[in-house]
Design an enzyme around this catalytic site. Structure first.
Site, PDB file in Angstrom:
ATOM      1  N   GLU A   1       8.146 -51.299  11.151  1.00  0.00           N
ATOM      2  CA  GLU A   1       7.892 -50.206  10.499  1.00  0.00           C
ATOM      3  C   GLU A   1       7.773 -50.337   8.773  1.00  0.00           C
ATOM      4  OE1 GLU A   1       9.264 -45.936   8.964  1.00  0.00           O
ATOM      5  OE2 GLU A   1      10.002 -48.145   8.531  1.00  0.00           O
ATOM      6  N   GLU A   2       8.899 -50.887   8.101  1.00  0.00           N
ATOM      7  CA  GLU A   2       9.090 -50.854   6.925  1.00  0.00           C
ATOM      8  C   GLU A   2       7.892 -51.559   6.061  1.00  0.00           C
ATOM      9  OE1 GLU A   2      11.142 -49.305   5.295  1.00  0.00           O
ATOM     10  OE2 GLU A   2      13.112 -49.127   6.810  1.00  0.00           O
TER      11      GLU A   2
ATOM     12  N   HIS B   1      17.854 -46.512   1.895  1.00  0.00           N
ATOM     13  CA  HIS B   1      17.480 -48.045   1.366  1.00  0.00           C
ATOM     14  C   HIS B   1      18.268 -48.292   0.238  1.00  0.00           C
ATOM     15  CE1 HIS B   1      12.714 -48.198   2.705  1.00  0.00           C
ATOM     16  NE2 HIS B   1      13.829 -47.771   3.438  1.00  0.00           N
TER      17      HIS B   1
ATOM     18  N   ASP C   1      14.128 -41.317  13.574  1.00  0.00           N
ATOM     19  CA  ASP C   1      14.289 -42.413  12.300  1.00  0.00           C
ATOM     20  C   ASP C   1      15.199 -41.559  11.244  1.00  0.00           C
ATOM     21  OD1 ASP C   1      13.873 -43.961  10.025  1.00  0.00           O
ATOM     22  OD2 ASP C   1      11.664 -44.125  10.610  1.00  0.00           O
TER      23      ASP C   1
ATOM     24  N   HIS D   1      12.576 -47.652  14.997  1.00  0.00           N
ATOM     25  CA  HIS D   1      12.156 -49.005  14.600  1.00  0.00           C
ATOM     26  C   HIS D   1      13.446 -49.782  14.098  1.00  0.00           C
ATOM     27  CE1 HIS D   1      13.059 -48.566   9.948  1.00  0.00           C
ATOM     28  NE2 HIS D   1      12.569 -47.519  10.295  1.00  0.00           N
TER      29      HIS D   1
ATOM     30  N   ASP E   1      19.095 -47.264   8.314  1.00  0.00           N
ATOM     31  CA  ASP E   1      17.495 -47.037   8.418  1.00  0.00           C
ATOM     32  C   ASP E   1      16.973 -48.442   8.963  1.00  0.00           C
ATOM     33  OD1 ASP E   1      15.058 -46.589   8.045  1.00  0.00           O
ATOM     34  OD2 ASP E   1      14.995 -46.529   5.933  1.00  0.00           O
TER      35      ASP E   1
END
Length: 353
Positions: A210-211, A320, A233, A66, A178
């Site tokens: 995706e998030e 994140h 990922d 992603h 990410d």
């Protein structure tokens, strides 16, 4: 060791904004790079970029990474010109305080900052309060709300300052590892497959959104109808303080990609990945996953009649955050392993568990 072209591709990805729902700039990077090695490239109306190598081959293998990153979205512009925001994806608000940001407007990026009242002015009670997104504002250095509204629209996306920094031991840090490293891995794997003699058809997909709910993988997998799939990922590295190996497994940055074992993973796909790694001397790490993954693998496995799915992850410290740390060696090994897996698959292979 990454080639110059592969290194430049990664740099371009990490400098392109891609909050969920606003992935076009990073997808432009993917399209340009994929065309450079002669792949068939198409983009669906959802925004997924599908890169195809050997489209007439069998079986169909889908590689998913992603491209969307977490970010912010302008919700309100007050009369003093400060921007109030909502989160796109899962933020810890504490890591946003003191960050330089970019507001991505139709006219181009506008620089800003997120801060808070100086510590000198905080009361003892205020110092104990954990901030929430609703308490944060973005300062873009305007005179008033009128000037701000002439520059910024409601719904404009915001990212922390993009880019990356090299660290020791071939590590790099920055925001949006990410999962731009996952995109890099699947597209680079497709390029390496194209240099071989594949019998399978390989569809490397830069998936969107995706998030915010594993959305792009659902629509792209429905179109492709793959028999096999590998999702790439990031995963939590546990080689830093406060992260317990007993709960999250032993995962070290720079020790190879992580292969997951559990109900979300087809055991025959995992076994073939391990065989290819052993035969080629590619370092890997093994971790367990007792539930469906919190990434594209959960949806890919369930597409149509079911997809024989593997999960290959890049160890990532401080996920994140604006300072996610990954190893370039892990990326290189992951791309090589996936390419060798794809090149080993023939029409007679059976992935029935």
């Amino acid at each position: 060791m990454l080639t110059d072209a592969e290194s430049q591709f990664l740099k371009d990805l990490l400098h392109a904004p891609s909050p969920s729902g606003f992935e076009r700039p990073v997808q432009n990077v993917v399209r340009e790079y994929a065309r450079s090695f002669g792949a068939e490239v198409r983009t669906d109306w959802h925004g997924n970029v599908i890169v195809v190598v050997n489209p007439g081959g069998s079986p169909r293998i889908m590689l998913a990474g992603h491209c969307d990153q977490i970010g912010l979205l302008v919700k309100h512009v007050d009369d003093r010109g400060f921007l109030w925001v909502h989160a796109i994806g899962g933020w810890d608000p504490q890591v946003l305080i003191g960050q330089a940001v970019q507001v991505w407007t139709r006219q181009g990026p506008i620089s800003g900052v997120i801060a808070r009242k100086p510590i000198h002015l905080l009361s003892p009670e205020e110092r104990k309060v954990v901030p929430e997104i609703k308490n944060l504002w973005v300062d873009i250095a305007v005179r008033d709300g009128e000037e701000a509204r002439s520059l910024v629209e409601i719904g404009d996306p915001i990212t922390v300052q993009l880019g990356f920094r090299p660290l020791r031991n071939n590590l790099v840090c920055g925001p949006a590892m990410d999962n731009k490293v996952g995109v890099w891995t699947v597209i680079t794997a497709a390029r390496r497959v194209a240099e071989g003699n594949p019998q399978a058809a390989v569809y490397a997909v830069s998936t969107v959104q995706e998030e915010i709910g594993l959305r792009g993988v659902q629509t792209s997998a429905f179109q492709i109808d793959p028999q096999l799939g590998i999702v790439v990922d990031v995963t939590h590295a546990t080689d830093c303080p406060t992260v317990e190996e007993s709960q999250f497994g032993r995962v070290k940055v720079g020790q190879g990609p992580v292969l997951y074992r559990g109900p979300n993973v087809n055991p025959v796909v995992l076994e073939r990945l391990q065989q290819q790694a052993g035969a080629s001397g590619i370092p890997t790490q093994l971790n367990g996953l007792a539930v469906p993954a919190s990434n594209d693998a959960a949806q890919l496995q369930l597409s149509r009649g079911g997809v024989a799915t593997g999960l290959v992850c890049i160890p990532n410290r401080y996920m994140h955050s604006p300072v996610e740390v990954v190893s370039l060696d892990d990326l290189d090994h992951a791309a090589t392993l996936i390419a060798k897996f794809c090149l080993s698959v023939t029409p007679v292979c059976d992935f029935t568990p």
